[in-house]
Design an enzyme around this catalytic site. Structure first.
Site, mmCIF file in Angstrom:
data_model
loop_
_atom_site.group_PDB
_atom_site.id
_atom_site.type_symbol
_atom_site.label_atom_id
_atom_site.label_comp_id
_atom_site.label_asym_id
_atom_site.label_seq_id
_atom_site.Cartn_x
_atom_site.Cartn_y
_atom_site.Cartn_z
ATOM 1 N N SER A 146 1.246 -1.243 0.272
ATOM 2 C CA SER A 146 -0.552 0.413 -0.011
ATOM 3 C C SER A 146 0.992 1.811 -0.138
ATOM 4 O O SER A 146 1.905 1.328 -0.620
ATOM 5 C CB SER A 146 -1.243 0.146 1.842
ATOM 6 O OG SER A 146 -1.925 1.157 1.679
ATOM 7 N N LYS A 164 -4.883 2.442 -3.339
ATOM 8 C CA LYS A 164 -4.597 1.641 -2.198
ATOM 9 C C LYS A 164 -5.471 2.184 -1.080
ATOM 10 O O LYS A 164 -5.316 1.047 -0.391
ATOM 11 C CB LYS A 164 -2.916 2.871 -2.548
ATOM 12 C CG LYS A 164 -1.945 2.562 -3.167
ATOM 13 C CD LYS A 164 -1.858 0.834 -3.280
ATOM 14 C CE LYS A 164 0.007 1.314 -4.319
ATOM 15 N NZ LYS A 164 0.866 -0.224 -4.374
HETATM 16 P P1 NAP Z 1 8.393 0.788 -9.241
HETATM 17 O O1 NAP Z 1 9.778 0.533 -9.781
HETATM 18 O O2 NAP Z 1 7.628 1.176 -10.487
HETATM 19 O O3 NAP Z 1 7.985 -1.343 -10.001
HETATM 20 C C1 NAP Z 1 6.870 -1.219 -10.332
HETATM 21 C C2 NAP Z 1 6.746 -2.692 -10.909
HETATM 22 O O4 NAP Z 1 5.678 -3.240 -11.479
HETATM 23 C C3 NAP Z 1 7.403 -2.844 -11.445
HETATM 24 O O5 NAP Z 1 8.606 -3.627 -11.596
HETATM 25 C C4 NAP Z 1 6.533 -3.102 -13.148
HETATM 26 O O6 NAP Z 1 7.527 -4.306 -13.472
HETATM 27 C C5 NAP Z 1 5.475 -3.960 -12.589
HETATM 28 N N1 NAP Z 1 4.317 -3.781 -13.533
HETATM 29 C C6 NAP Z 1 3.876 -2.726 -13.458
HETATM 30 N N2 NAP Z 1 2.447 -2.600 -14.001
HETATM 31 C C7 NAP Z 1 2.454 -3.880 -14.358
HETATM 32 C C8 NAP Z 1 1.691 -4.435 -14.941
HETATM 33 N N3 NAP Z 1 -0.070 -3.636 -15.112
HETATM 34 N N4 NAP Z 1 1.835 -5.845 -14.491
HETATM 35 C C9 NAP Z 1 2.741 -6.199 -13.940
HETATM 36 N N5 NAP Z 1 3.672 -5.534 -13.030
HETATM 37 C C10 NAP Z 1 3.346 -4.616 -13.572
HETATM 38 O O7 NAP Z 1 7.948 0.634 -8.097
HETATM 39 P P2 NAP Z 1 8.410 0.709 -6.860
HETATM 40 O O8 NAP Z 1 8.548 1.824 -6.242
HETATM 41 O O9 NAP Z 1 9.729 -0.599 -6.049
HETATM 42 O O10 NAP Z 1 7.484 0.159 -5.598
HETATM 43 C C11 NAP Z 1 6.775 -0.818 -5.122
HETATM 44 C C12 NAP Z 1 5.220 -0.636 -4.730
HETATM 45 O O11 NAP Z 1 5.514 -0.125 -3.389
HETATM 46 C C13 NAP Z 1 3.515 -0.681 -5.244
HETATM 47 O O12 NAP Z 1 2.910 -1.121 -5.103
HETATM 48 C C14 NAP Z 1 4.287 1.341 -4.836
HETATM 49 O O13 NAP Z 1 2.972 1.754 -4.682
HETATM 50 C C15 NAP Z 1 4.824 1.069 -3.592
HETATM 51 N N6 NAP Z 1 4.857 2.460 -2.628
HETATM 52 C C16 NAP Z 1 6.428 2.379 -3.302
HETATM 53 C C17 NAP Z 1 6.890 3.967 -2.446
HETATM 54 C C18 NAP Z 1 8.146 3.777 -3.162
HETATM 55 O O14 NAP Z 1 9.088 5.256 -2.122
HETATM 56 N N7 NAP Z 1 8.866 3.450 -4.218
HETATM 57 C C19 NAP Z 1 6.161 4.283 -1.802
HETATM 58 C C20 NAP Z 1 4.777 3.675 -1.109
HETATM 59 C C21 NAP Z 1 4.520 2.205 -1.773
HETATM 60 P P3 NAP Z 1 7.045 -4.256 -15.458
HETATM 61 O O15 NAP Z 1 6.940 -2.746 -16.027
HETATM 62 O O16 NAP Z 1 7.903 -5.326 -16.400
HETATM 63 O O17 NAP Z 1 5.491 -4.262 -15.585
#
Ligand code: NAP
Length: 267
Positions: A146, A164
């Site tokens: 989330s 979320k």
């Molecule tokens: P990210 O780097 O953008 O990675 C997102 C991943 O999701 C990628 O591996 C992408 O791979 C995959 N993805 C996107 N659309 C998809 C789809 N339609 N089907 C299958 N795979 C899909 O994100 P992150 O920053 O690591 O975040 C991971 C999680 O943590 C998310 O739920 C995000 O909302 C949450 N979050 C992150 C932060 C932060 O500070 N980064 C903070 C709060 C919450 P492909 O492109 O290969 O599909």
């Protein structure tokens, strides 16, 4: 600090979006803790690169190309996992999409796309994995990622914030429905995680890093390993009695914001 190398021994874990960012961090921590790992997302090249690194750590890893907006794809992830390993003990719905656009300028398609990936994709992962999680000899675990912004409002990200918040509601419902099946459902809510592209784009590239850091009581951005450690805990025997929780991992940001007095970085 890491967990013991057998903290997740024998478990089979699916991690959507496991090829990069937080998902890849979780995959690394799971391999280090002895789990077999299935990473799934759209970009096969990204998955292959991640799998090579995980195998170099000694991991037993399978990749599945899948778009979580498509229920057949998600069922395919579960089928490949069961065909390959004969079990699915952990499902981590981590895949997400997000981009900044004010609500008044947001196209219906932009709204629908993020809701499809984040909220619908999470439900599809839960629905498709339910039978296998129920059969897990360890007690199944369903974890959705989330964000602390889900319930406080998220100007610029109405679609992701609403998705979320919906995920948090879904997890609470599943906790009530699936506890009898031995399945522990929880969310992990990261704050700003510094070693991700999203935080680099939203805060660092936009010149807002110092401002954002000043709102975090612990005085620094989180790291992907911080979220990974929370996931290992919830999926290990140590997390066996945790269900329906929203495990906030944010350096105190969502509390610190509420207090204008507290703003002293940790030593
Ligand atoms: P990210 O780097 O953008 O990675 C997102 C991943 O999701 C990628 O591996 C992408 O791979 C995959 N993805 C996107 N659309 C998809 C789809 N339609 N089907 C299958 N795979 C899909 O994100 P992150 O920053 O690591 O975040 C991971 C999680 O943590 C998310 O739920 C995000 O909302 C949450 N979050 C992150 C932060 C932060 O500070 N980064 C903070 C709060 C919450 P492909 O492109 O290969 O599909």
């Amino acid at each position: 600090m890491t967990f013991s190398t057998d903290a997740l021994a024998g478990r089979v874990a699916v991690i959507t979006g496991g090829g990069g960012g937080i998902g890849f961090g979780i995959a690394k921590a799971f391999v280090a803790a002895g789990a077999k790992v299935v990473i799934a997302s759209r970009n096969q090249e990204r998955l292959d690169t991640a799998a090579t690194e995980l195998r170099a750590m000694g991991g037993d890893v399978t990749t599945v190309q899948a778009d979580v907006r498509n229920y057949d794809d998600v069922e395919g992830i579960v089928k490949t996992t069961l065909d390959t390993y004969g079990a699915l003990d952990v499902m981590i719905a981590n895949a997400a999409g997000n981009f900044v656009v004010p609500a008044a300028e947001m196209s219906p398609n932009a709204w629908k796309t993020v809701i499809d990936i984040d909220l619908n994709g999470t439900f599809y992962c839960a629905r498709a994995a339910h039978g296998a999680l129920k059969d897990s000899k360890f007690g199944g675990r369903f974890i959705a990622i989330s964000t602390t912004r889900a319930l406080e409002g998220w100007p610029g990200c109405a679609h992701a914030g609403a998705a979320k918040a919906g995920i948090m509601s879904l997890i609470r419902t599943l906790t009530g429905e699936w506890g009898k099946d031995g399945i522990r459902c929880n969310t992990i809510a990261p704050g700003a995680i510094g070693d991700t592209e999203g935080v680099k784009r939203i805060y660092e590239d936009a010149g807002r890093k110092a401002n954002e850091l000043s709102s975090i009581p612990l005085g620094e951005f989180g790291k992907t390993v911080d979220i990974a450690n929370a996931a290992v805990f919830l999926c290990s025997d140590a997390g066996a009695y945790v269900a329906g929780a929203d495990l906030v991992v944010d350096g105190g940001r969502n509390r610190g914001r509420a207090s204008p007095i507290v703003n002293t970085p940790a030593k």
